[in-house]
Write a protein that holds these residues in place. Sequence first.
Motif, short mmCIF file in Angstrom:
data_model
loop_
_atom_site.label_atom_id
_atom_site.label_comp_id
_atom_site.label_asym_id
_atom_site.label_seq_id
_atom_site.Cartn_x
_atom_site.Cartn_y
_atom_site.Cartn_z
N ASP A 78 0.81 -1.23 0.00
CA ASP A 78 0.00 0.00 0.00
C ASP A 78 0.85 1.28 0.00
O ASP A 78 0.32 2.38 -0.17
CB ASP A 78 -0.94 0.01 1.23
CG ASP A 78 -0.16 -0.04 2.54
OD1 ASP A 78 0.78 -0.84 2.63
OD2 ASP A 78 -0.47 0.74 3.46
N MET A 79 2.17 1.12 0.20
CA MET A 79 3.06 2.29 0.25
C MET A 79 3.71 2.60 -1.10
O MET A 79 4.50 3.53 -1.22
CB MET A 79 4.17 2.05 1.29
CG MET A 79 3.64 1.90 2.70
SD MET A 79 4.91 1.31 3.83
CE MET A 79 5.84 2.80 4.12
N VAL A 80 3.37 1.78 -2.10
CA VAL A 80 4.04 1.90 -3.40
C VAL A 80 3.02 2.16 -4.48
O VAL A 80 1.96 1.56 -4.50
CB VAL A 80 4.80 0.57 -3.72
CG1 VAL A 80 5.48 0.64 -5.06
CG2 VAL A 80 5.82 0.26 -2.63
N LYS A 81 3.37 3.08 -5.40
CA LYS A 81 2.41 3.35 -6.47
C LYS A 81 2.55 2.34 -7.60
O LYS A 81 3.61 1.72 -7.77
CB LYS A 81 2.55 4.79 -6.95
CG LYS A 81 3.57 5.09 -8.02
CD LYS A 81 3.36 6.54 -8.48
CE LYS A 81 4.20 6.86 -9.70
NZ LYS A 81 4.07 8.25 -10.10
N ASP A 82 1.50 2.17 -8.38
CA ASP A 82 1.52 1.24 -9.51
C ASP A 82 2.62 1.64 -10.49
O ASP A 82 2.72 2.81 -10.86
CB ASP A 82 0.16 1.23 -10.24
CG ASP A 82 -0.89 0.45 -9.46
OD1 ASP A 82 -0.54 -0.61 -8.91
OD2 ASP A 82 -2.04 0.91 -9.37
N GLY A 83 3.40 0.63 -10.90
CA GLY A 83 4.42 0.89 -11.92
C GLY A 83 5.71 1.50 -11.38
O GLY A 83 6.59 1.88 -12.15
N ALA A 84 5.84 1.59 -10.06
CA ALA A 84 7.06 2.18 -9.48
C ALA A 84 8.27 1.29 -9.72
O ALA A 84 8.14 0.08 -9.91
CB ALA A 84 6.87 2.39 -7.98
N ILE A 85 9.45 1.92 -9.73
CA ILE A 85 10.71 1.20 -9.81
C ILE A 85 11.22 1.08 -8.37
O ILE A 85 11.44 2.11 -7.71
CB ILE A 85 11.72 1.96 -10.70
CG1 ILE A 85 11.19 2.02 -12.14
CG2 ILE A 85 13.10 1.33 -10.65
CD1 ILE A 85 11.59 3.25 -12.90
N VAL A 86 11.37 -0.14 -7.86
CA VAL A 86 11.68 -0.33 -6.44
C VAL A 86 13.07 -0.96 -6.28
O VAL A 86 13.34 -2.05 -6.79
CB VAL A 86 10.61 -1.21 -5.75
CG1 VAL A 86 10.94 -1.39 -4.27
CG2 VAL A 86 9.22 -0.58 -5.92
N ALA A 131 5.06 -3.22 -8.84
CA ALA A 131 6.23 -2.54 -9.40
C ALA A 131 6.44 -2.87 -10.88
O ALA A 131 6.05 -3.94 -11.35
CB ALA A 131 7.47 -2.94 -8.61
N SER A 132 7.07 -1.93 -11.61
CA SER A 132 7.43 -2.23 -13.01
C SER A 132 8.81 -2.89 -13.04
O SER A 132 9.08 -3.78 -13.83
CB SER A 132 7.43 -0.95 -13.85
OG SER A 132 8.31 0.02 -13.31
N PHE A 133 9.69 -2.43 -12.12
CA PHE A 133 11.01 -3.03 -11.95
C PHE A 133 11.26 -3.18 -10.45
O PHE A 133 10.87 -2.30 -9.68
CB PHE A 133 12.12 -2.13 -12.51
CG PHE A 133 12.12 -1.97 -14.00
CD1 PHE A 133 12.88 -2.82 -14.81
CD2 PHE A 133 11.38 -0.97 -14.61
CE1 PHE A 133 12.90 -2.67 -16.19
CE2 PHE A 133 11.38 -0.81 -15.99
CZ PHE A 133 12.15 -1.66 -16.79
N ILE A 134 11.95 -4.25 -10.06
CA ILE A 134 12.26 -4.43 -8.63
C ILE A 134 13.54 -5.25 -8.48
O ILE A 134 13.83 -6.12 -9.31
CB ILE A 134 11.07 -5.10 -7.89
CG1 ILE A 134 11.27 -5.05 -6.36
CG2 ILE A 134 10.82 -6.52 -8.38
CD1 ILE A 134 9.99 -5.39 -5.56
N THR A 135 14.31 -4.94 -7.43
CA THR A 135 15.51 -5.74 -7.16
C THR A 135 15.17 -6.84 -6.15
O THR A 135 14.47 -6.57 -5.18
CB THR A 135 16.65 -4.89 -6.56
OG1 THR A 135 16.18 -4.28 -5.35
CG2 THR A 135 17.14 -3.83 -7.51
#
Length: 280
Positions: free
Chosen positions: A217-225, A251-255
């Motif tokens: 809930d703390m991350v927006k759609d499509g964010a790079i994390v 996320a759109s990208f995540i590590t």
Amino acid sequence: MTILDGKALSLKIKNEIKEEVAKLKKEKNIVPGLAVILVGNDPASHTYVKMKAKACKEVGIYSITHEMPESISQDEIIETILMMNKNPNIDGILVQLPLPNHIDTTKILEVIDPKKDVDGFHPYNFGRLNQGLDSFVPCTPLGVMELLKEYKIDVKGKDACVVGASNIVGKPMAALLLNEFATVDICHIFTKDLKAHTKNADILVVGVGKPNLITEDMVKDGAIVIDIGINKLENGKIVGDVDFENVSKKASFITPVPGGVGPMTIAMLLKNTLKAAKNR
């Protein structure tokens, strides 16, 4: 959702470094040298130092570790650093942190010759970084920027939020993003409403050492994390600061952790040591 694979990229970088080290040896008879100071018995520190030594060996960099007892005096550590500052065969000097409580870390780091400061922690290098000038950049934030570049993620004009404001990760990370024209928001332990900052970020970078601090809930759609945290749970599992399972759905990208930023940190240390040797 794309996984930002730090393990694969670090291997690619290591191979490039290996070739450059061989070339430097052949053309200029220079073998890059890295000296590490390890104080005390912290198991994590010993593990990291072993990994660094192994990585140096793989690419042809000469490395030496000065192991010192927990009880060592500050003056003795300084003496060793001054000796290495003068040693023409040592290009990089690294003090493994954290140091025991009786040692003034700032003072120790300031003794390192800025030209050999491959960790990028000396105030001289930190100042140059903040001014956008050529310098040695701390390895973890530098590794994050390399990952973004590899996956063709342009940070210019993006809203970035950095959670964690340490001198080693958070502050230099913010400076690097700012230098690439991102709009940067920095959060820390006294930030009032963390979610208000993180949920609007196009790029979210977290490095505080708190498992699952960042929830879906703390991350927006499509964010790079980008998850820099590394935590060992009671069951022995290694996790980051982000709830990977749920956040990765948005996320759109995540590590991943492990296998994301960690391997990049060591690759950047090798890169900085090679850079110092070339400057020799």
